[in-house]
Enzyme design. Sequence first.
Site, PDB file in Angstrom:
ATOM      1  N   ASP A 317       0.859  -1.177   0.000  1.00 31.78           N
ATOM      2  CA  ASP A 317       0.000   0.000   0.000  1.00 31.78           C
ATOM      3  C   ASP A 317       0.903   1.237   0.000  1.00 31.78           C
ATOM      4  O   ASP A 317       2.078   1.154   0.358  1.00 31.78           O
ATOM      5  CB  ASP A 317      -0.895  -0.032   1.241  1.00 31.78           C
ATOM      6  CG  ASP A 317      -2.017   0.999   1.153  1.00 31.78           C
ATOM      7  OD1 ASP A 317      -2.233   1.531   0.058  1.00 31.78           O
ATOM      8  OD2 ASP A 317      -2.643   1.269   2.189  1.00 31.78           O
ATOM      9  N   ASP A 554      -1.977  -2.166   6.323  1.00 31.99           N
ATOM     10  CA  ASP A 554      -2.218  -1.755   7.710  1.00 31.99           C
ATOM     11  C   ASP A 554      -3.655  -1.302   7.932  1.00 31.99           C
ATOM     12  O   ASP A 554      -4.035  -0.955   9.049  1.00 31.99           O
ATOM     13  CB  ASP A 554      -1.264  -0.631   8.112  1.00 31.99           C
ATOM     14  CG  ASP A 554      -1.456   0.631   7.276  1.00 31.99           C
ATOM     15  OD1 ASP A 554      -2.218   0.581   6.287  1.00 31.99           O
ATOM     16  OD2 ASP A 554      -0.855   1.664   7.602  1.00 31.99           O
ATOM     17  N   ASP A 558      -7.283  -3.339   3.440  1.00 28.14           N
ATOM     18  CA  ASP A 558      -6.300  -4.314   2.966  1.00 28.14           C
ATOM     19  C   ASP A 558      -6.642  -5.744   3.363  1.00 28.14           C
ATOM     20  O   ASP A 558      -6.005  -6.695   2.894  1.00 28.14           O
ATOM     21  CB  ASP A 558      -4.907  -3.984   3.533  1.00 28.14           C
ATOM     22  CG  ASP A 558      -4.411  -2.616   3.109  1.00 28.14           C
ATOM     23  OD1 ASP A 558      -4.588  -2.275   1.924  1.00 28.14           O
ATOM     24  OD2 ASP A 558      -3.865  -1.886   3.953  1.00 28.14           O
TER      25      ASP A 558
END
Length: 806
Positions: A317, A554, A558
């Site tokens: 990410d 995180d 996700d």
Amino acid sequence: MRPKEKSIQLPRQEIPVLDTDPARGLTAEQAAARRAGGWANGMPQSASKTEKEIILENCLTFFNLVFLALAVVLLIGGSSVKNMTFLVVVICNTVIGIYQEIKAKRAVDKLTLVAAQQVRTVRDGELKKIRSDLLVRDDVVELSSGDQICADAVLCTGELYVNEALVTGEEDAIRKQPGDTLRSGSFVVAGSGRGRLTAVGGDSFAARLATEAKSDPHAAKSEMMHALDKLIRAVGIALIPIGLILFYQEFKVLGLSLRESTEGTVSALVGMIPEGLYLLTSVAMAASALKLTRKKVLVQDMNCIETLARVDVLCVDKTGTITEAVMEVEDVLPLTEDPPERLEQVLAAFYSGKEPENDTARAMAEMFAGETDWQCLRRVPFSSKTKWSAAVFRDRGAYVVGAPEFVMGSRYEELREDVENWSAAGYRVLLVSEYGGEPGTGELIPERLRPLALILVTNRIRPEAPDTFAYFASQGVAVKVISGDNPVTVAAVARRAGIEGADSYVDVSTLESDQDFRWAVENCTVFGRVTPDRKKKLIRAFRKKGHTVAMTGDGVNDVLAMKEADCGIAMASGAQAASQVAQIVLLKSDFSAMPGIVGEGRRVINNIQRAATLFLVKNIFSLGLAIITLFTGMPYPIVPLHLSAISALTIGVPSFFLAMEPNYERVQGRFLPTVLRKALPGGLTNIFVVLMAQTFMVTFSLPLEQISTVCAAILAVVGMLVLYQTCKPFDRFRRLIWAAMAVCLVVCFTLLAGFFELHPGSSGTDLVMTTLLIMTPTVFFAAQRVFDWGDRIAARLWGKRKAKKR
């Protein structure tokens, strides 16, 4: 207000169910009574095995029982106790395995305690953080975006949007209002509220699913462990019939003594058993997990260590991985002639009176904090799917804040140029817009929007990120950036972080068909405007292309992608739900630890494959020679004492030391075919040369005990040749290992020949031994050459086949 009570009959200590006041929660005394009565949320089965289970699993293995039975057979046959030295190896292996696994378990359990989910809980009227396993039925917990629901509950206050994909497979966010049921294992994607726990521990929905999953003996095993299971099952099935037929042939058909028959049979069966291979694998995995815990890396699934060794695509990410998690508002760009004070009033009211849902909201709340008298009637929480949030105020209208292209919809062209220019500079661009009417949870009506301002948000590149990505590039691991941000913004950030191919980006919201996704994963590095379900589709598309995928994240957005990936890696500072589904949790939330983690996985698996080659040479030889012996009418020429000594010096001791070696090449190919390919030349050389020795024995009527010594020498030489190949490329440490094993074997055949019952031969036997030992290296390297040719031919044919498919 006193909670209402009603009785319920359960197979535990009967305790009334409380309709607990959400504002007061349970008292400390009520919570203690429920823990004592068996109503705590502690898992019904420990996440890791108990120490007793570890001891029993290492001692009471199928092969340990077989070894014990073989020792009894040798005793009955009147064999020397020295022929039972394989039991010493078994005991040592078992003790080492128990010690290493318990040591690793204790370290991992301590780290698990540190990383345990902390749940905001109302007790005695105060909001406290309590470990999830210490919660009890009737506790009141506070939930917000990113939290995983740790036990079944009923929502008391507030409004939540919950994703139940991890427990039901349904990926759409479900709106929950007071009175609705919350299922354990699901996670909150938006909103906030308080819920009362109704089913804890083994009674909860998630725990019942977990119990069903654990009942499947094939669940959650890596490719290597599956391969070893298959190998051990095959050997286990073959042992008994081969042993019985071989003993019958030696004792009845060939007329050998009971002692000679039992020694030959036991030697063949001991050689067929990969006694140390499965144990070595388990110990190596446990030791690796222990090593990672010292780096504050929690391994929640041992199988992921092998997965890490095979990873060739790493999906990351942007926020929290490439950049620091803390975001800052850089600038505000008005789009109307309204006075600046009005925009400040709107944003102060928009972000006041609620907990920020994510890092962007937190940055906005800090920037526009202020007093407001605006009364909020309703909020639409931020969703990773819609990428906007909204608020409706009494007599002030409704306002929306979010990603410009998602907010504006068909009117996005009005702002495209400004948005993309700022995105190209690396900024996250937000749109603040007035909305005519009350926004729902679906798409907005573009005609009702009145854009007020663009807000530029930024976060700094992590200092260690460029070096980390450079490492992965050098190791052949492709880094893919998957983000919910504008792809132009993400590409600019990826470029600054030094990620190769950052200029190849795509807006995933424009992808529709499976073919579109296949094109994207083949041609792009940066993926922007990715919703959670599309993030999952991308991971699946990478895996369908044959890649081994690791996903770091995180945030709650996700979670689905991490679950879909071969290995999910979570930052402990992020959402609880991400840490709960990940196989690995970075407790320091430090992405720069990733090279060390991947390197450790490669080191372990490469060394296991190297050691497995040594073990399988013996197994191939023993199985092959035993089967051939059944049809040749010749006695099995190896005795257990010789096999134990040679195995220890050419397999056991060197594999232990080689397992400590650094080896960071990416693991490729399937485990069992790879190690069998490397072991076959040595195993076949043993079979061929030992058969030659047996032929000489029959032709020249040489004594069996002298031919046993000749065969022991052949096994020793082939063992050293295989160890020579395994040690390549040589360094000082590997030269030392090889030389030390060679010296030990020479000592066994000379100074300790009497102890190991290595009988001196006649001149004819010595001539046979010399001839065969000179011939052995030639046969071994010829076999290697043949297999190398086969590899090249297979590679050429496979290349042509792949070219035709394209």
